[in-house]
Design an enzyme around this catalytic site. Structure first.
Site, PDB file in Angstrom:
ATOM      1  N   HIS A 245       4.163  -0.858  -0.417  1.00 33.89           N
ATOM      2  CA  HIS A 245       5.622  -0.780  -0.477  1.00 33.89           C
ATOM      3  C   HIS A 245       6.010   0.405  -1.345  1.00 33.89           C
ATOM      4  CE1 HIS A 245       9.806  -2.056  -0.959  1.00 33.89           C
ATOM      5  NE2 HIS A 245       9.593  -2.772   0.125  1.00 33.89           N
ATOM      6  N   GLU A 303       6.139  -8.266   5.369  1.00 30.17           N
ATOM      7  CA  GLU A 303       5.841  -8.339   6.798  1.00 30.17           C
ATOM      8  C   GLU A 303       4.642  -9.210   7.135  1.00 30.17           C
ATOM      9  OE1 GLU A 303       8.238  -7.404   8.156  1.00 30.17           O
ATOM     10  OE2 GLU A 303       8.886  -5.357   7.786  1.00 30.17           O
TER      11      GLU A 303
HETATM   12  N1  COA Z   1      -2.766   0.774   4.137  1.00 32.00           N
HETATM   13  C1  COA Z   1      -3.566   1.768   3.745  1.00 32.00           C
HETATM   14  N2  COA Z   1      -3.206   2.708   2.874  1.00 32.00           N
HETATM   15  C2  COA Z   1      -1.971   2.635   2.369  1.00 32.00           C
HETATM   16  C3  COA Z   1      -1.079   1.619   2.737  1.00 32.00           C
HETATM   17  C4  COA Z   1      -1.525   0.658   3.659  1.00 32.00           C
HETATM   18  N3  COA Z   1      -0.735  -0.324   4.051  1.00 32.00           N
HETATM   19  N4  COA Z   1       0.080   1.790   2.071  1.00 32.00           N
HETATM   20  C5  COA Z   1      -0.071   2.885   1.310  1.00 32.00           C
HETATM   21  N5  COA Z   1      -1.310   3.396   1.498  1.00 32.00           N
HETATM   22  C6  COA Z   1      -1.905   4.556   0.862  1.00 32.00           C
HETATM   23  C7  COA Z   1      -1.561   5.840   1.582  1.00 32.00           C
HETATM   24  O1  COA Z   1      -2.467   6.098   2.616  1.00 32.00           O
HETATM   25  C8  COA Z   1      -1.660   6.810   0.445  1.00 32.00           C
HETATM   26  O2  COA Z   1      -3.020   7.071   0.210  1.00 32.00           O
HETATM   27  P1  COA Z   1      -3.523   8.571  -0.190  1.00 32.00           P
HETATM   28  O3  COA Z   1      -2.847   8.855  -1.509  1.00 32.00           O
HETATM   29  O4  COA Z   1      -4.997   8.422  -0.271  1.00 32.00           O
HETATM   30  O5  COA Z   1      -3.032   9.470   0.908  1.00 32.00           O
HETATM   31  C9  COA Z   1      -1.134   6.033  -0.743  1.00 32.00           C
HETATM   32  O6  COA Z   1      -1.335   4.667  -0.442  1.00 32.00           O
HETATM   33  C10 COA Z   1       0.330   6.246  -1.011  1.00 32.00           C
HETATM   34  O7  COA Z   1       1.001   6.190   0.234  1.00 32.00           O
HETATM   35  P2  COA Z   1       2.537   6.517   0.407  1.00 32.00           P
HETATM   36  O8  COA Z   1       2.807   6.737   1.857  1.00 32.00           O
HETATM   37  O9  COA Z   1       2.971   7.579  -0.570  1.00 32.00           O
HETATM   38  O10 COA Z   1       3.173   5.166  -0.089  1.00 32.00           O
HETATM   39  P3  COA Z   1       4.602   4.696   0.172  1.00 32.00           P
HETATM   40  O11 COA Z   1       5.010   4.012  -1.048  1.00 32.00           O
HETATM   41  O12 COA Z   1       5.507   5.745   0.660  1.00 32.00           O
HETATM   42  O13 COA Z   1       4.344   3.678   1.386  1.00 32.00           O
HETATM   43  C11 COA Z   1       4.752   2.151   3.046  1.00 32.00           C
HETATM   44  C12 COA Z   1       5.105   2.592   1.638  1.00 32.00           C
HETATM   45  C13 COA Z   1       5.434   0.816   3.323  1.00 32.00           C
HETATM   46  C14 COA Z   1       5.289   3.189   4.043  1.00 32.00           C
HETATM   47  C15 COA Z   1       3.226   2.014   3.178  1.00 32.00           C
HETATM   48  O14 COA Z   1       2.733   1.163   2.189  1.00 32.00           O
HETATM   49  C16 COA Z   1       2.791   1.557   4.555  1.00 32.00           C
HETATM   50  O15 COA Z   1       2.694   2.378   5.462  1.00 32.00           O
HETATM   51  N6  COA Z   1       2.491   0.236   4.735  1.00 32.00           N
HETATM   52  C17 COA Z   1       2.078  -0.286   6.008  1.00 32.00           C
HETATM   53  C18 COA Z   1       3.283  -0.565   6.900  1.00 32.00           C
HETATM   54  C19 COA Z   1       4.076  -1.750   6.419  1.00 32.00           C
HETATM   55  O16 COA Z   1       3.546  -2.793   6.092  1.00 32.00           O
HETATM   56  N7  COA Z   1       5.406  -1.550   6.413  1.00 32.00           N
HETATM   57  C20 COA Z   1       6.347  -2.577   5.989  1.00 32.00           C
HETATM   58  C21 COA Z   1       6.943  -2.235   4.668  1.00 32.00           C
HETATM   59  S1  COA Z   1       7.922  -3.549   4.018  1.00 32.00           S
END
Ligand code: COA
Length: 361
Positions: A245, A303
């Site tokens: 998140h 989710e």
């Molecule tokens: N699975 C694998 N890796 C994940 C991850 C996940 N669910 N969520 C974050 N990461 C990793 C990224 O790959 C990244 O790794 P890196 O630094 O090695 O490249 C790191 O964590 C940071 O990612 P970032 O995209 O900056 O985090 P964020 O805070 O912007 O991401 C989400 C938030 C929700 C977009 C992300 O956690 C995600 O894609 N989750 C899966 C989809 C999901 O469940 N969405 C519903 C949200 S309520």
């Protein structure tokens, strides 16, 4: 500045606060724990709308008004329904909502609350070759949504769905709420603003995640080895759906609220074995993520247990985002009204990093 506007405060709001460090969600002065499983969805709609509509009635009257709005929406979209099943279920719902009047009054707002429930149930039935069921204006919103879907709604399933709608009703300035506020700031009507929210919610990084959670659980069940399956996904650069998140660095409090609802349902049907399996997958995912991404605290988000709950109450995974929209509509509308009331257009700047025109001497 980061491209994702991390840490940028873009609005003052009285609606909700997400404490990502403590793992708390506050909705108009109430903790999620106070609301989930205790308040009905119509009560939470009232809580969020309070102060944003002059003619807002009390809880019981509002519940009735939402029932009337379901009937009105059904009558309005009926001529269009036969064409919508050609679209995927989310696009069909969005197309049906796009024909609603674009005003700013309570009647407009209630139609937008009613519409995801009406359209989702009708489109799912049409997709199965069945006739849509007319809304019952006297029923509660969640119960009627299930009745319009399956013909009947057990009180236990209706309560579970109601708890879900309450749990996801609002959540700070998430992507879809921000999109809604941007459109509302132009003084376009509520339908236009909510359509923007719907567009943003659809993506798998936001409200599109719970369907893929079911696909993941099924794939892991077929593979027989959760850790190997999850590790392989990470090795291929994939994200594990239902985890991580932008704001929460601890477990999303909504995950536990929804898990408690699924657990209650489990005592009366086969949901219990699905829950036990999901808990094992959850633990495996947390372990794999901790090892693969030690620099980031990636925890279970809303989710993961949304997927289990919506599956248990009878929705196909293709419709999970629709049901999310049915709950979040309340928050979107309240945010849209709050933004409109500021009278301020949201218009940030971009920094130009492209080539400059050739200067003519
Ligand atoms: N699975 C694998 N890796 C994940 C991850 C996940 N669910 N969520 C974050 N990461 C990793 C990224 O790959 C990244 O790794 P890196 O630094 O090695 O490249 C790191 O964590 C940071 O990612 P970032 O995209 O900056 O985090 P964020 O805070 O912007 O991401 C989400 C938030 C929700 C977009 C992300 O956690 C995600 O894609 N989750 C899966 C989809 C999901 O469940 N969405 C519903 C949200 S309520």
């Amino acid at each position: 500045m980061a491209n994702g506007l991390d840490d940028v405060v873009a609005a003052d709001t009285v609606l909700s606060d997400v404490d990502g460090v403590g793992g708390h969600l506050t909705i108009r002065g109430h903790s999620l724990a106070e609301l989930a499983g205790r308040w009905r969805y119509a009560q939470v709609v009232r809580l969020l709308f309070d102060g944003f509509f002059d003619d807002l009635p009390g809880d019981a009257e509002l519940e009735k008004a939402i029932g009337k709005a379901r009937v009105e929406v059904f009558d309005r979209v009926k001529p269009l329904l036969a064409k919508l099943p050609r679209l995927d279920i989310y696009s069909g719902m969005r197309a049906g909502m796009a024909i609603l009047p674009d005003g700013d009054g309570l009647a407009d707002a209630l139609r937008l609350i009613a519409a995801p429930a009406v359209l989702t149930a009708a489109l799912l039935r049409l997709g199965q070759g069945e006739t849509p069921i007319t809304p019952d204006e006297k029923a509660d919103h969640a119960g009627d949504m299930l009745r319009m879907l399956a013909g009947t709604a057990s009180p236990a399933l209706a309560k579970a769905l109601d708890s879900y709608l309450v749990t996801v009703c609002d959540h700070g300035l998430n992507a879809s709420t921000f999109a809604t506020r941007v459109v509302a700031s132009t003084q376009a009507g509520l339908t236009s603003a909510i359509l923007a929210g719907l567009g943003a919610l659809k993506g798998p990084l936001h409200g599109g995640a719970p369907g893929p959670v079911i696909e993941m659980l099924d794939a892991i069940e077929a593979s027989g080895d959760a850790t190997a399956w999850l590790s392989d996904e990470i090795a291929h650069g994939e994200r594990i759906m239902g985890f991580g998140h932008r704001i929460y660095r601890v477990r999303d409090p909504r995950a536990d609220a929804l898990k408690a609802v699924v657990r209650q349902l489990g005592s009366c049907n086969e949901t219990s074995s699905r829950l036990a399996f999901a808990e094992k997958v959850e633990q495996a995912a947390l372990d794999v993520l901790r090892i693969a991404k030690p620099q980031r605290s990636i925890q279970t988000n809303v989710e993961f247990y949304t997927a289990l709950l919506l599956e248990a109450v009878g929705f196909p995974k293709e419709a999970f985002s629709n049901v999310f929209a049915a709950g979040r509509a309340a928050g979107w509308i309240a945010h849209a009204r709050e933004q409109q009331a500021t009278g301020r257009l949201i218009r940030p700047q971009s920094r130009y990093v492209g080539p400059l025109p050739d200067l003519v001497a």
